[in-house]
Write a protein that holds these residues in place. Structure first.
Motif, mmCIF file in Angstrom:
data_model
loop_
_atom_site.group_PDB
_atom_site.id
_atom_site.type_symbol
_atom_site.label_atom_id
_atom_site.label_comp_id
_atom_site.label_asym_id
_atom_site.label_seq_id
_atom_site.Cartn_x
_atom_site.Cartn_y
_atom_site.Cartn_z
ATOM 1 N N LYS A 1 -14.337 -24.897 -21.503
ATOM 2 C CA LYS A 1 -14.320 -24.065 -22.667
ATOM 3 C C LYS A 1 -14.265 -22.653 -22.328
ATOM 4 C CE LYS A 1 -14.183 -27.639 -25.262
ATOM 5 N NZ LYS A 1 -12.882 -28.166 -25.999
ATOM 6 N N TRP B 1 -16.554 -25.084 -30.181
ATOM 7 C CA TRP B 1 -17.002 -24.423 -29.006
ATOM 8 C C TRP B 1 -16.489 -22.880 -29.434
ATOM 9 C CZ3 TRP B 1 -20.167 -25.096 -25.275
ATOM 10 C CH2 TRP B 1 -20.495 -26.479 -24.833
ATOM 11 N N ARG C 1 -15.197 -19.998 -27.491
ATOM 12 C CA ARG C 1 -14.725 -20.050 -26.013
ATOM 13 C C ARG C 1 -15.390 -18.934 -25.028
ATOM 14 N NH1 ARG C 1 -11.176 -23.489 -25.251
ATOM 15 N NH2 ARG C 1 -10.726 -22.579 -23.259
#
Length: 376
Positions: free
Chosen positions: A88, A330, A332
């Motif tokens: 990620k 998520w 990033r």
């Protein structure tokens, strides 16, 4: 542990399947070698049964394994949580000078991520062999040069050249769809790519190098299928998807390994289930001398210690849980350079880790850690 480590890590699994070590030994000890009785040719002919693409696949697998075997048999295994965070984190703007790999050749396990080589979700990626082609990055010593040749002829061609050879359960795909397996002039397969930074080219980032790699692949596909536009588009789109799903976790894993040792949480152990009761003998060794003697025999048998990263208490050989990914979001991560030192002459690479957000409570955000990679 749900899967034996000697079957979980691909280099050991493929060696067990095809007995590569015995083949290498036979080749080295064959005093009557000639082309007609080439053990490699005999081996490939017997396992491929006339399937040219399958022979190419196994030949590539064997040559990649042999290089890994000769250059130290290094295996890296990251915890699943660490791999997810690395996946990620963005990489397009990472420059070639940020890498400082611990070895020129090693295997990185990616199996726990549950990534597939193509869209039909049948060919799980076990991991990737990483090879730094140092011979193309270093100048030939003057003592080995022909004085009649210009010096620039012996200068390195690349600032950085790394090959990535992904492996997994691809053999059935090659058997069933050989016309979709693409070879280039170096006999690399559809699920391999690299980072090439030519010395005299302007591009310096991972994004630049990947764009060049995709252009090269597209050209090769066109040569294979000049009249079939639909097939070209299908294969190229599959390849782009494959690169996109693997490039971030791969590049960020290499950056993680480029950190100083004190920044890395790791442990090093021999795999379990070794032959000849080696694991049991190690556990019962009473002195360091006895332990070193057993470890020497293990290495001579063809096995080496595996480096585990990210979680000392949980080896990365568990089943992948798809529901875990679906239930979370998520934010990033990314890398950034920061100048420091006298007159700001040095720089360090800062990893801003991705932040995991639980969809049921987005107001609670765990704090990320920052890892630094110093470069000159």
């Amino acid at each position: 542990m749900k899967e034996k480590e000697l079957e979980y890590f691909y280099p050991y699994k493929t060696d067990k399947k095809y007995n590569y070590r015995a083949l290498e030994k036979k080749f080295q000890n064959d005093k009557n070698y000639n082309f007609e009785n080439d053990p490699y040719y005999e081996f490939l002919n017997s396992v491929s049964k006339g399937n040219e693409k399958l022979a190419g696949y196994i030949s590539d697998d064997l040559s990649t394994w042999s290089l890994w075997n000769r250059l130290g048999r290094n295996i890296f295994s990251f915890s699943n949580d660490l791999l997810l965070m690395l996946e990620k984190t963005d990489v397009d703007d990472i420059s070639f000078d940020m890498f400082s790999l611990p070895y020129d050749d090693f295997y990185l396990s990616l199996k726990s991520l549950g990534l597939y080589a193509n869209s039909d979700n049948e060919n799980l990626i076990d991991g990737v062999y990483v090879h730094l082609e140092r011979s193309e990055m270093e100048a030939i010593p003057k003592s080995e040069r022909d004085p009649k040749m210009r010096d620039d002829y012996y200068e390195p061609e690349y600032k950085l050249l790394i090959y990535f050879h992904f492996v997994g359960n691809f053999e059935n795909f090659v058997k069933e769809k050989p016309d979709e397996v693409i070879f280039d002039e170096e006999i690399k397969l559809s699920w391999s790519y690299g980072l090439a930074f030519p010395k005299y080219e302007d591009f310096i980032t991972v994004g630049d190098a990947i764009d060049q790699e995709i252009e090269k692949f597209e050209s090769q596909v066109y040569q294979n299928f000049p009249q079939d536009k639909n097939k070209r588009e299908k294969i190229i789109n599959e390849y782009k998807d494959f690169v996109d799903k693997t490039i971030r976790v791969l590049i960020n894993s290499l950056l993680y390994l480029s950190q100083p040792k004190e920044k890395i949480n790791s442990e090093q152990e021999f795999p379990q289930n070794l032959p000849f009761n080696f694991n049991r003998k190690l556990n019962f060794a009473k002195t360091d001398k006895q332990k070193k003697k057993i470890e020497k025999k293990i290495n001579e048998t063809g096995f080496s210690k595996i480096l585990y990263f990210g979680n000392n208490n949980n080896r990365n050989v568990n089943e992948y849980d798809e529901s875990h990914r679906k239930s979370l979001h998520w934010r990033r991560g990314h890398w950034r350079k920061q100048l420091f030192g006298k007159d700001l002459q040095e720089n360090k690479l800062i990893w801003i880790r991705p932040v995991l957000i639980n969809k049921t409570d987005e107001d609670i955000l765990p704090k990320g850690h920052v890892y630094e990679v110093k470069t000159n």
